[in-house]
Scaffold this motif. Structure first.
Motif, PDB file in Angstrom:
ATOM      1  N   SER A 217       0.846  -1.191   0.000  1.00  0.00           N
ATOM      2  CA  SER A 217       0.000   0.000   0.000  1.00  0.00           C
ATOM      3  C   SER A 217       0.883   1.244   0.000  1.00  0.00           C
ATOM      4  O   SER A 217       1.806   1.352   0.816  1.00  0.00           O
ATOM      5  CB  SER A 217      -0.914   0.001   1.232  1.00  0.00           C
ATOM      6  OG  SER A 217      -1.815   1.077   1.200  1.00  0.00           O
ATOM      7  N   CYS A 257       7.777  -0.040  -1.964  1.00  0.00           N
ATOM      8  CA  CYS A 257       6.836  -1.144  -2.205  1.00  0.00           C
ATOM      9  C   CYS A 257       7.381  -2.125  -3.243  1.00  0.00           C
ATOM     10  O   CYS A 257       7.256  -3.348  -3.076  1.00  0.00           O
ATOM     11  CB  CYS A 257       5.488  -0.595  -2.650  1.00  0.00           C
ATOM     12  SG  CYS A 257       4.484   0.089  -1.315  1.00  0.00           S
ATOM     13  N   VAL A 279      -2.285  -5.505  -4.098  1.00  0.00           N
ATOM     14  CA  VAL A 279      -2.004  -4.063  -4.182  1.00  0.00           C
ATOM     15  C   VAL A 279      -3.248  -3.333  -3.711  1.00  0.00           C
ATOM     16  O   VAL A 279      -4.313  -3.444  -4.314  1.00  0.00           O
ATOM     17  CB  VAL A 279      -1.615  -3.660  -5.616  1.00  0.00           C
ATOM     18  CG1 VAL A 279      -1.347  -2.153  -5.677  1.00  0.00           C
ATOM     19  CG2 VAL A 279      -0.374  -4.439  -6.068  1.00  0.00           C
ATOM     20  N   THR A 292      -1.216   3.770  -7.536  1.00  0.00           N
ATOM     21  CA  THR A 292      -1.500   2.400  -7.111  1.00  0.00           C
ATOM     22  C   THR A 292      -1.776   1.503  -8.313  1.00  0.00           C
ATOM     23  O   THR A 292      -1.343   0.347  -8.352  1.00  0.00           O
ATOM     24  CB  THR A 292      -2.708   2.382  -6.158  1.00  0.00           C
ATOM     25  OG1 THR A 292      -2.421   3.199  -5.020  1.00  0.00           O
ATOM     26  CG2 THR A 292      -3.003   0.978  -5.690  1.00  0.00           C
ATOM     27  N   ALA A 296       0.415  -1.832  -9.397  1.00  0.00           N
ATOM     28  CA  ALA A 296      -0.108  -3.163  -9.716  1.00  0.00           C
ATOM     29  C   ALA A 296       0.457  -3.678 -11.031  1.00  0.00           C
ATOM     30  O   ALA A 296       0.787  -4.874 -11.151  1.00  0.00           O
ATOM     31  CB  ALA A 296      -1.632  -3.132  -9.759  1.00  0.00           C
TER      32      ALA A 296
END
Length: 305
Positions: A217, A257, A279, A292, A296
């Motif tokens: 996240s 991430c 994700v 985001t 992914a």
């Protein structure tokens, strides 16, 4: 070659599962706006190579932390109803979270009876604290599923910061959990400790490890960082410093991430533990939603898609 569906991937403990998670709109949202959000969500996700979608069930967790919540709690639409009413065009399976303490036994039983096991999977979440008043406890919910709908694929939540979490995982596995989804991960070493403990305990008991799906996240603001800490997410001090002092915390978080994803992918493949990634998008800010979605796609590339 066509990739098997999510229930089969998890049943066969195959690695490389990729999920995307969202929170349903707030209950106070106007109906027309809910439809618009759903349409935009479906369009955005259509460009990603996903195995499934997660719909979170949100509960007020103020009982677990006396510190004031950084973001106010606002009730959201029921995830199962939101899926049936607004996201039924989604072509892949969906994992419905259930904060079981919110529901009476008959409500949970009715939902499980009606769920299509080829399209719907469940994750049961227990109360946020031991003293919280609940309508159905986690163990009772697991018993209901075994009695009412044992073929419904059931997952469980993993919180790496908890002591002896690998033993909790095995206990949940004994009660029907066939996969695990982690809380948001920022501390990769703690997660690797958990993977190692779980793997070697499974080997000692001659039990097949189940798929662990690691949640990534983005943290795009200091307010989000505060909220993560409030939720109990372990953010390493060096990373907290980097985010606090960065002119662009979203980009800093994005890089971290991806580093986590690479590290966990390599470690799980080294041990032979089945794994995947989730994700997570819980932001309403356009820049974070777009980032985001890119994350992914990048994670899909890490998985060789």
């Amino acid at each position: 070659m066509t990739r098997p569906g999510l229930p089969r991937l998890l049943a066969e403990t195959r690695s490389g599962v990729l999920l995307f998670s969202i929170t349903p709109p707030k209950r106070s949202t106007a109906e027309e706006r809910i439809k618009e959000i759903a349409e935009v969500t479906l369009h955005r996700l259509s460009g990603l190579d996903l195995d499934g979608l997660i719909l979170y069930d949100i509960d007020d967790e103020s009982d677990r932390n006396p510190v004031e919540r950084p973001f106010p709690f606002l009730a959201t639409l029921d995830p199962a109803r939101y899926y049936e009413t607004h996201l039924s065009a989604w072509p892949q399976p969906v994992i419905i979270y259930r904060c079981v303490g919110k529901y009476a036994e008959d409500e949970l039983s009715d939902w499980m009876r009606d769920a299509d096991p080829e399209r719907v999977l469940g994750v049961f979440v227990g109360p946020s604290s031991g003293g919280k008043s609940v309508r159905t406890g986690l163990r009772r919910a697991q018993e209901l599923r075994a009695a009412v709908r044992p073929e419904l694929p059931l997952g469980a939540v993993v919180i790496g910061e908890r002591r002896d979490e690998h033993l909790r995982m095995l206990a949940k596995q004994d009660r029907g959990a066939s996969f695990f989804i982690s809380q948001v991960i920022y501390h990769v070493n703690e997660t690797k400790n958990l993977i190692s403990d779980y793997y070697y305990e499974c080997r000692a008991r001659e039990v097949q490890p189940r798929t662990i799906i690691f949640t990534l996240s983005l943290c795009g603001s200091l307010k989000t960082l505060e909220f993560l800490r409030w939720l109990g997410v372990d953010v390493p001090r060096w990373l907290e410093n980097a985010l606090r002092h960065s002119a662009d915390p979203l980009t800093e978080s994005y890089k971290h991430c991806l580093d986590i994803a690479r590290d966990l992918r390599d470690y799980c493949e080294h041990l032979g533990v089945p794994y995947g990634f989730n994700v997570e998008n819980v932001s309403i800010r356009k820049t974070e939603i777009e980032a985001t979605t890119r994350l992914a796609a990048d994670v899909a590339a890490l998985l060789g898609r």
